[in-house]
Design an enzyme around this catalytic site. Structure first.
Site, PDB file in Angstrom:
ATOM      1  N   ASP A  77       0.849  -1.299  -0.017  1.00 12.82           N
ATOM      2  CA  ASP A  77      -0.180  -0.042   0.039  1.00 12.82           C
ATOM      3  C   ASP A  77       0.949   1.365   0.029  1.00 12.82           C
ATOM      4  O   ASP A  77       1.678   1.433   1.032  1.00 12.82           O
ATOM      5  CB  ASP A  77      -1.095  -0.207   1.151  1.00 12.82           C
ATOM      6  N   ASP A 102       0.418   5.278   0.137  1.00  9.20           N
ATOM      7  CA  ASP A 102      -0.614   6.260   0.511  1.00  9.20           C
ATOM      8  C   ASP A 102       0.035   7.546   0.700  1.00  9.20           C
ATOM      9  O   ASP A 102       1.091   7.866   1.337  1.00  9.20           O
ATOM     10  CB  ASP A 102      -1.061   5.609   1.619  1.00  9.20           C
ATOM     11  N   ASP A 116       3.392   1.242   3.145  1.00 13.00           N
ATOM     12  CA  ASP A 116       2.965   1.245   4.492  1.00 13.00           C
ATOM     13  C   ASP A 116       3.339  -0.306   5.028  1.00 13.00           C
ATOM     14  O   ASP A 116       2.523  -1.250   4.482  1.00 13.00           O
ATOM     15  CB  ASP A 116       1.401   1.337   4.422  1.00 13.00           C
TER      16      ASP A 116
END
Length: 356
Positions: free
Chosen positions: A98, A100, A258
């Site tokens: 991920d 972000d 992440d």
């Protein structure tokens, strides 16, 4: 979310989302082995430990219940609807990354919590770095990778192959450490072979050696030339100069994912082709050619609602002029008419109030 939306706006969103899900492609690999979770427009909390036998069952649920957010497990289970995690029967998990914008320390992403093309562009750069590492260093092919726009300020990269399914959380942590360049030492790329040093820092080399060479060219091109022109042994002073740059090179090459998402072997993540209840955008799958076309193309590809406009009242002065590439001008209290996708986003994120 229930406190943020007026009754009329919540009804509008449910109509739009329901119509979208009636014709959406909701195929999910190993769907019968995955847990699903949902958040709704008109009630707090999450409903989870739900499972479906097939995509048609899932579609019927989405059309009937119209959730604001749809998640599924990266893990596969024998009994995915069992509410006791220890009794679900873990069978393995996809390897998921991920990226972000909320977690990126770039100037564009720190400037505002609103979704801007500049911040999304920074996130896209991290995706491209991640793909390079996964293909050049880990040996995955481009066909092994599934890349998705998250529906907000970032991207997800999934690997579903059998070779990753049984990786433990500790093994996934090692992958994260590698991506973040933790404890990286450039001296490991200089190998003693009998009576001579072999320097694996060269822009012609695929993988970490090539990336270090590119970074070093930007930081100290003269030092790179000295390394490439060495004879049999790299001089001690050159090694010292190289070692002093470990931190700077690591920061330049680290892929900012992440780490919690990747290490969590029971993670729920947004389902592809679902709609993001905070933005109204689609969690869209992207080919590598789509990535090359840039973030404006990505946003357009992920926008399911393009016809019409909304009239809203700005509840706060916007910190940026352009929202998702569209000019929005006005102070707090201003009444503005904006494209429907921009209006949905501003109301859902608390920057605007729905009027018409």
């Amino acid at each position: 979310m229930v406190n943020m939306l007026s009754e009329d706006f919540a009804k509008l969103m449910k109509v739009l989302f329901r119509n979208y899900y009636r014709s959406a492609n909701l195929e999910v690999s190993n769907i019968e082995l995955r847990e699903f979770g949902f958040q709704f427009f008109d009630k707090e909390g999450m409903v989870r430990h739900v499972s479906f036998k097939n995509a048609q069952e899932l579609k019927q649920y989405l059309v009937n219940n119209v959730p604001a957010h749809v998640y599924y497990s990266t893990a596969l289970y024998r009994d995915p609807s069992n509410q006791d995690m220890d009794q679900k029967g873990w069978l393995g998990a996809d390897l998921v990354f991920d990226i972000d914008g909320d977690h990126l320390e770039t100037e564009s992403c720190r400037a505002t919590e609103l979704m801007t093309l500049e911040c999304l562009g920074d996130a896209l750069e991290e995706v491209e770095k991640l793909i390079d590492v996964l293909t050049d260093d880990f040996g995955f092919t481009e066909r092994d990778l599934r890349v998705y726009f998250s529906g907000h300020r970032g991207f997800h990269v999934h690997i579903e192959g059998d070779e990753v399914k049984r990786l433990s959380d500790n093994e996934r942590r090692e992958i994260i450490d590698y991506l973040l360049m933790r404890e990286f030492n450039t001296e490991h790329l200089i190998r003693r072979l009998r009576t001579r040093d072999v320097v694996l820092i060269d822009p012609k080399i695929r993988g970490v050696g090539g990336r270090v060479a590119e970074a070093l060219h930007d930081i100290d091109a003269e030092l790179l030339e000295e390394l490439q022109s060495k004879r049999d042994k790299v001089p001690r002073n050159v090694m010292g100069r190289l070692s002093s740059l470990n931190g700077e090179i690591s920061r330049k090459l680290a892929v900012h994912v992440d780490e919690v998402v990747t290490m969590d072997i029971h993670r729920l993540i947004r389902m592809h082709n679902s709609l993001h209840g905070k933005t109204g955008l689609r969690v869209a799958e992207l080919g590598l050619g789509d990535l090359e076309r840039g973030v404006e193309y990505v946003i357009d590809l992920a926008t399911p609602f393009k016809k019409g406009s909304l009239t809203i009242r700005l509840l706060r002065r916007l910190p940026v002029r352009r929202v998702m590439g569209v000019d929005v001008a006005g102070d707090e209290g201003s009444i503005v008419k904006v494209p429907i996708n921009i209006g949905i986003y501003l109301v859902m994120t608390g920057w605007g109030e729905f009027l018409d």
